[in-house]
Motif scaffolding. Structure first.
Motif, PDB file in Angstrom:
ATOM      1  N   VAL A 124       0.853  -1.192   0.000  1.00  0.00           N
ATOM      2  CA  VAL A 124       0.000   0.000   0.000  1.00  0.00           C
ATOM      3  C   VAL A 124       0.884   1.236   0.000  1.00  0.00           C
ATOM      4  O   VAL A 124       1.845   1.327   0.762  1.00  0.00           O
ATOM      5  N   LEU A 125       0.557   2.197  -0.857  1.00  0.00           N
ATOM      6  CA  LEU A 125       1.335   3.428  -0.944  1.00  0.00           C
ATOM      7  C   LEU A 125       0.719   4.478  -0.026  1.00  0.00           C
ATOM      8  O   LEU A 125      -0.463   4.789  -0.131  1.00  0.00           O
ATOM      9  N   ILE A 168      -3.270   9.599   3.512  1.00  0.00           N
ATOM     10  CA  ILE A 168      -3.649   9.417   2.110  1.00  0.00           C
ATOM     11  C   ILE A 168      -3.117   8.062   1.656  1.00  0.00           C
ATOM     12  O   ILE A 168      -1.910   7.799   1.742  1.00  0.00           O
ATOM     13  N   ILE A 169      -3.998   7.204   1.174  1.00  0.00           N
ATOM     14  CA  ILE A 169      -3.653   5.811   0.894  1.00  0.00           C
ATOM     15  C   ILE A 169      -4.006   5.466  -0.547  1.00  0.00           C
ATOM     16  O   ILE A 169      -5.121   5.754  -0.999  1.00  0.00           O
ATOM     17  N   GLU A 170      -3.068   4.866  -1.251  1.00  0.00           N
ATOM     18  CA  GLU A 170      -3.345   4.373  -2.603  1.00  0.00           C
ATOM     19  C   GLU A 170      -3.351   2.856  -2.591  1.00  0.00           C
ATOM     20  O   GLU A 170      -2.390   2.220  -2.163  1.00  0.00           O
ATOM     21  N   LEU A 171      -4.441   2.273  -3.075  1.00  0.00           N
ATOM     22  CA  LEU A 171      -4.579   0.824  -3.163  1.00  0.00           C
ATOM     23  C   LEU A 171      -4.463   0.393  -4.621  1.00  0.00           C
ATOM     24  O   LEU A 171      -4.929   1.086  -5.517  1.00  0.00           O
ATOM     25  N   ILE A 200      -6.839   2.992  -6.608  1.00  0.00           N
ATOM     26  CA  ILE A 200      -7.785   3.956  -6.052  1.00  0.00           C
ATOM     27  C   ILE A 200      -7.138   4.618  -4.841  1.00  0.00           C
ATOM     28  O   ILE A 200      -6.399   3.980  -4.087  1.00  0.00           O
ATOM     29  N   VAL A 201      -7.419   5.900  -4.674  1.00  0.00           N
ATOM     30  CA  VAL A 201      -6.848   6.676  -3.578  1.00  0.00           C
ATOM     31  C   VAL A 201      -7.955   7.033  -2.592  1.00  0.00           C
ATOM     32  O   VAL A 201      -9.035   7.481  -2.994  1.00  0.00           O
ATOM     33  N   LEU A 202      -7.677   6.816  -1.314  1.00  0.00           N
ATOM     34  CA  LEU A 202      -8.622   7.147  -0.262  1.00  0.00           C
ATOM     35  C   LEU A 202      -7.971   8.084   0.746  1.00  0.00           C
ATOM     36  O   LEU A 202      -6.758   8.019   0.982  1.00  0.00           O
ATOM     37  N   GLN A 224     -11.799  11.280  -4.969  1.00  0.00           N
ATOM     38  CA  GLN A 224     -12.560  12.015  -5.978  1.00  0.00           C
ATOM     39  C   GLN A 224     -13.913  12.511  -5.462  1.00  0.00           C
ATOM     40  O   GLN A 224     -14.535  13.365  -6.082  1.00  0.00           O
ATOM     41  N   ASN A 225     -14.368  12.000  -4.327  1.00  0.00           N
ATOM     42  CA  ASN A 225     -15.699  12.339  -3.833  1.00  0.00           C
ATOM     43  C   ASN A 225     -15.714  13.507  -2.856  1.00  0.00           C
ATOM     44  O   ASN A 225     -16.789  13.957  -2.454  1.00  0.00           O
TER      45      ASN A 225
END
Length: 238
Positions: A67-68, A118-121, A131-133, A173-174
């Motif tokens: 996970v980034l 901030i997490i990129e899966l 996807i980034v959350l 994005q939301n």
């Protein structure tokens, strides 16, 4: 990680029919503890004759183990940063808000918070899927933690009162960006911040992580001008 996986699944249109099937059987209360595990077992049941989309199979497996983690991210034309990175800077880009469901009176609930991580899966399979959350800490949306003065169009949040019940993750994005302004001359307002929503998108730019903060001076000037106008016209007190 289970909470992250579940949030992605609940926001994936191809998974909605599976969500409905699960809820009809186990109820809403079990979604965050059981749904991701149930979906994997259901999709990969070797005795089932149900055919599943390849995308559903790949998403049901969950993200890759690597996970980034990032401290800043560009999306929807805005630069977002974690609260830790923004601390003690002249500008703060960690504020976010999102609209939730309507309450009992029919009013849409707005959640305000600050980005903690901030997490990129990344998901396996082709095409590449990532996807980034944002993991956020949310302020209490009830009247005890959020005040709305509709007459003067002022929204205040009590930054000392957190809301633990809401899902801490949100798809990048939301979200929409907000800034929080304190009351430096009001001791009785020490726990309250004024919410200033970003009204326009910054000018276009080449998005790269290897650019110095001074390169965003133009964006900072635009935001500061907006903030000054807001403070001057709507935040006057006796």
């Amino acid at each position: 990680m289970q909470s992250v996986m579940t949030h992605v699944l609940l926001n994936c249109p191809e998974i909605q029919s599976y969500v409905n099937l699960f809820v009809n059987t186990w109820g809403n209360e079990a979604i965050y503890t059981e749904f991701s595990k149930w979906l994997r077992n259901y999709v990969y049941d070797e005795y089932s004759s149900v055919q599943h989309l390849q995308l559903v199979k790949e998403v049901a497996l969950g993200p890759e183990s690597q996970v980034l983690i990032m401290n800043k991210y560009y999306v929807n034309g805005f630069k977002f940063q974690t609260e830790e990175v923004s601390r003690n800077k002249k500008t703060n880009n960690s504020g976010v808000y999102i609209q939730g469901d309507a309450d009992g009176t029919g009013q849409t609930i707005e959640y305000y918070g600050a980005i903690q991580e901030i997490i990129e899966l990344r998901y396996s399979g082709w095409p590449n899927k990532k996807i980034v959350l944002f993991r956020c800490e949310w302020f209490d949306p009830s009247h005890r933690g959020t005040k709305m003065d509709h007459q003067h169009n002022i929204i205040e949040v009590k930054h000392t009162k957190k809301y633990r019940s809401y899902d801490s993750f949100i798809i990048a994005q939301n979200v929409k960006q907000v800034y929080y302004a304190s009351y430096p001359l009001r001791r009785d307002k020490a726990d309250w911040w004024v919410v200033i929503k970003s009204k326009s998108k910054p000018v276009g730019r080449i998005e790269t992580d290897n650019i110095l903060d001074v390169a965003y001076q133009n964006d900072v000037a635009i935001v500061q001008q907006e903030v000054d106008v807001e403070l001057e016209t709507t935040l006057q007190h006796p």
